[in-house]
Design a protein around this motif. Structure first.
Motif, PDB file in Angstrom:
ATOM      1  N   GLU A  36       0.839  -1.196   0.000  1.00  0.00           N
ATOM      2  CA  GLU A  36       0.000   0.000   0.000  1.00  0.00           C
ATOM      3  C   GLU A  36       0.874   1.245   0.000  1.00  0.00           C
ATOM      4  OE1 GLU A  36      -3.049   2.161   3.134  1.00  0.00           O
ATOM      5  OE2 GLU A  36      -2.792  -0.008   3.244  1.00  0.00           O
ATOM      6  N   ILE A  37       0.408   2.266  -0.700  1.00  0.00           N
ATOM      7  CA  ILE A  37       1.046   3.586  -0.651  1.00  0.00           C
ATOM      8  C   ILE A  37      -0.052   4.610  -0.435  1.00  0.00           C
ATOM      9  CG2 ILE A  37       2.410   5.334  -1.850  1.00  0.00           C
ATOM     10  CD1 ILE A  37       3.664   3.091  -3.486  1.00  0.00           C
ATOM     11  N   HIS A  38       0.183   5.496   0.508  1.00  0.00           N
ATOM     12  CA  HIS A  38      -0.750   6.582   0.774  1.00  0.00           C
ATOM     13  C   HIS A  38      -0.051   7.898   0.444  1.00  0.00           C
ATOM     14  CE1 HIS A  38      -3.804   9.026   2.632  1.00  0.00           C
ATOM     15  NE2 HIS A  38      -2.895   9.566   3.417  1.00  0.00           N
ATOM     16  N   GLN A  39      -0.659   8.690  -0.414  1.00  0.00           N
ATOM     17  CA  GLN A  39      -0.117  10.004  -0.765  1.00  0.00           C
ATOM     18  C   GLN A  39      -0.537  10.974   0.345  1.00  0.00           C
ATOM     19  OE1 GLN A  39       1.165  10.706  -4.253  1.00  0.00           O
ATOM     20  NE2 GLN A  39       1.954  12.600  -3.397  1.00  0.00           N
ATOM     21  N   VAL A  40       0.404  11.348   1.208  1.00  0.00           N
ATOM     22  CA  VAL A  40       0.122  12.212   2.349  1.00  0.00           C
ATOM     23  C   VAL A  40      -0.103  13.646   1.877  1.00  0.00           C
ATOM     24  CG1 VAL A  40       1.008  13.072   4.553  1.00  0.00           C
ATOM     25  CG2 VAL A  40       1.445  10.694   3.868  1.00  0.00           C
ATOM     26  N   ASN A  41       0.800  14.128   1.016  1.00  0.00           N
ATOM     27  CA  ASN A  41       0.656  15.448   0.398  1.00  0.00           C
ATOM     28  C   ASN A  41       1.428  15.421  -0.920  1.00  0.00           C
ATOM     29  OD1 ASN A  41       3.440  16.115   0.989  1.00  0.00           O
ATOM     30  ND2 ASN A  41       2.831  16.725   3.047  1.00  0.00           N
ATOM     31  N   ASP A  42       1.618  16.576  -1.551  1.00  0.00           N
ATOM     32  CA  ASP A  42       2.258  16.605  -2.870  1.00  0.00           C
ATOM     33  C   ASP A  42       3.649  15.981  -2.893  1.00  0.00           C
ATOM     34  OD1 ASP A  42       0.043  17.795  -3.966  1.00  0.00           O
ATOM     35  OD2 ASP A  42       0.905  19.810  -4.022  1.00  0.00           O
ATOM     36  N   THR A  43       4.366  16.010  -1.767  1.00  0.00           N
ATOM     37  CA  THR A  43       5.748  15.521  -1.777  1.00  0.00           C
ATOM     38  C   THR A  43       6.030  14.401  -0.776  1.00  0.00           C
ATOM     39  OG1 THR A  43       6.476  17.221  -0.202  1.00  0.00           O
ATOM     40  CG2 THR A  43       6.632  17.758  -2.562  1.00  0.00           C
ATOM     41  N   LEU A  44       5.029  13.924  -0.064  1.00  0.00           N
ATOM     42  CA  LEU A  44       5.257  12.888   0.939  1.00  0.00           C
ATOM     43  C   LEU A  44       4.335  11.695   0.700  1.00  0.00           C
ATOM     44  CD1 LEU A  44       6.885  12.254   3.564  1.00  0.00           C
ATOM     45  CD2 LEU A  44       4.884  13.080   4.829  1.00  0.00           C
TER      46      LEU A  44
END
Length: 153
Positions: A36-44
């Motif tokens: 799983e990958i969660h996009q926290v914000n534009d760069t994290l």
């Protein structure tokens, strides 16, 4: 630290290949061991992965991003890894994707797997699965076209 360099040619325009690569939450569909990958914000991004039977979670920071050219990242903490993927226009309908990874294995099992070439093998096969994924679709599932400037060295 283990270094891996792999590349593959895909039969889609450079903007299609790049746009799909910005869709991090889709990575589990073609990357072995990525749960799983969660996009926290534009760069994290927050990653859940399985390597050599061990589950790991870590955050990765995008350190540079230029549309249709490159995306670079580094892990925020352990396990240490960093990389860059570049996109090279071959012609209107074909793109070369080049991936460079730096990975620091943790523990005995990961070190043994690394010495056996697991990271290189996975990277090569992940690129093949990405090729199949994007060529079968023919279009990206989304896109993020923002720029991230490389931090001052």
């Amino acid at each position: 630290m283990s270094s891996v360099m792999e590349s593959i040619d895909v039969h889609v325009p450079v903007h299609t290949a790049y746009n799909q690569w910005t869709q991090f939450e889709d990575f589990p569909q073609f990357m072995e061991g990525v749960e799983e990958i969660h996009q926290v914000n534009d760069t994290l991004t927050h990653w859940k992965v399985k390597v050599a039977g061990a589950s790991r979670e870590y955050d990765a920071q995008i350190t540079e991003q230029r549309p249709d050219e490159r995306i670079a990242w580094t892990s925020v903490e352990e396990p240490k890894n960093a990389g860059v993927v570049t996109f090279h226009r071959l012609d209107d309908d074909n793109t070369r994707i080049a991936l460079q990874l730096e990975v620091e294995p943790e523990g005995i099992m990961e070190n043994v797997a690394d010495k056996m070439g697991l990271v290189k093998h996975r990277a090569k096969n992940d690129l093949k699965r990405f090729k199949e994924f994007i060529e079968e679709r023919g279009t990206e599932t989304g896109a993020w076209r923002g720029n991230v400037d490389r931090p001052d060295q």
